[in-house]
Design an enzyme around this catalytic site. Sequence first.
Site, PDB file in Angstrom:
ATOM      1  N   TYR A   1       0.982  -1.113   0.225  1.00 40.89           N
ATOM      2  CA  TYR A   1      -0.043   0.020   0.015  1.00 40.89           C
ATOM      3  C   TYR A   1       0.938   1.124  -0.136  1.00 40.89           C
ATOM      4  O   TYR A   1       1.386   1.560   1.060  1.00 40.89           O
ATOM      5  CB  TYR A   1      -0.946   0.158   1.304  1.00 40.89           C
ATOM      6  CG  TYR A   1      -1.820   1.479   1.207  1.00 40.89           C
ATOM      7  CD1 TYR A   1      -2.330   1.830   0.318  1.00 40.89           C
ATOM      8  CD2 TYR A   1      -1.974   2.006   2.582  1.00 40.89           C
ATOM      9  CE1 TYR A   1      -3.350   2.782   0.339  1.00 40.89           C
ATOM     10  CE2 TYR A   1      -2.764   3.041   2.716  1.00 40.89           C
ATOM     11  CZ  TYR A   1      -3.655   3.485   1.491  1.00 40.89           C
ATOM     12  OH  TYR A   1      -4.207   4.650   1.673  1.00 40.89           O
TER      13      TYR A   1
ATOM     14  N   ASP B   1      -2.225  -1.525  -4.044  1.00 45.39           N
ATOM     15  CA  ASP B   1      -2.640  -0.021  -4.167  1.00 45.39           C
ATOM     16  C   ASP B   1      -1.275   0.665  -4.161  1.00 45.39           C
ATOM     17  O   ASP B   1      -0.854   0.961  -3.204  1.00 45.39           O
ATOM     18  CB  ASP B   1      -3.775   0.584  -3.159  1.00 45.39           C
ATOM     19  CG  ASP B   1      -3.913   1.928  -3.532  1.00 45.39           C
ATOM     20  OD1 ASP B   1      -3.735   2.500  -4.457  1.00 45.39           O
ATOM     21  OD2 ASP B   1      -4.721   2.426  -2.633  1.00 45.39           O
TER      22      ASP B   1
ATOM     23  N   HIS C   1     -12.101   1.558  -4.693  1.00 40.50           N
ATOM     24  CA  HIS C   1     -11.299   0.790  -5.564  1.00 40.50           C
ATOM     25  C   HIS C   1     -12.050  -0.718  -5.684  1.00 40.50           C
ATOM     26  O   HIS C   1     -12.937  -1.154  -4.943  1.00 40.50           O
ATOM     27  CB  HIS C   1      -9.872   0.333  -4.789  1.00 40.50           C
ATOM     28  CG  HIS C   1      -9.178   1.296  -4.335  1.00 40.50           C
ATOM     29  ND1 HIS C   1      -7.892   1.591  -5.203  1.00 40.50           N
ATOM     30  CD2 HIS C   1      -9.122   2.324  -3.367  1.00 40.50           C
ATOM     31  CE1 HIS C   1      -7.153   2.531  -4.707  1.00 40.50           C
ATOM     32  NE2 HIS C   1      -7.878   3.074  -3.639  1.00 40.50           N
TER      33      HIS C   1
END
Length: 271
Positions: free
Chosen positions: A113, A158, A262
């Site tokens: 992330y 991500d 997302h």
Amino acid sequence: MRLSLTTWNINSVRLRIDLVAKFLKSARPDVLCLQETKCIDDAFPLKRFKRLGYEHVALNGQKGYHGVAIVSKIPFESKDIRTFCDKVDSRHISVSFGEKASIAKPLVLHNFYVPAGGDIPDPALNEKFDHKLRFLDEMKACEPLHPRGEDRHILVGDLNVAPHENDVWSHKQLLKVVSHTPVETEKLQAALAAGEWVDVARERFPMSEKVYTWWSYRSADWTVGDRGRRLDHIWVSRALKDAVSDFKILRDARSWERPSDHVPVTVTLEV
């Protein structure tokens, strides 16, 4: 052996556990990598995942912010956590698969992330953006992220950067917007090149095709204008390039009740 793997920034795993369950019951990936879990490890909904068949869990969480997790139907050989920019902020976890999962050649999976970077694309004015750029530089320099030869590695997550022109709804309008500025896209591409990674989405879809995985909450109706960005990525080492048999982005999940901004991205490999 066929292995399916999904990455999804869930934006609070406890708040959206019913959505996760809905997805897992339908798609049934072997492995699910979550980002932005937003809970300490002790508060992670382990029992719910185990009832769904995901008994093997690797966690790196913190209260209220960030957090990554890997839940799996197949067992791990080992797990590891790395820190970046001298911050203990729960942005990475990795696991390895091998004999316990009946996988003959070892397989290493990294779940990331990357910092979002705030709103001002100037590291001198915005500490969050400076952190993001340093994080990407450290990813590029990180030796464990440089698979070579027969190394079978996967990097997902991500990554908070839409690197190519058609990874955003408007290249020209977003050039000065965090996630698509030239300095970010260049640093992400440098990390990809340093690891000799293969960007699976762009192997499957031509550069001329628009590909998105994120749509802002700021739009009352995300489908109007389709103003998306491709922030969620799956990379594989060169040894796995020809093992990829399928790749899917579940756009419909953006319309589920109380969704994440997302959507799930899934790869299938013949390992």
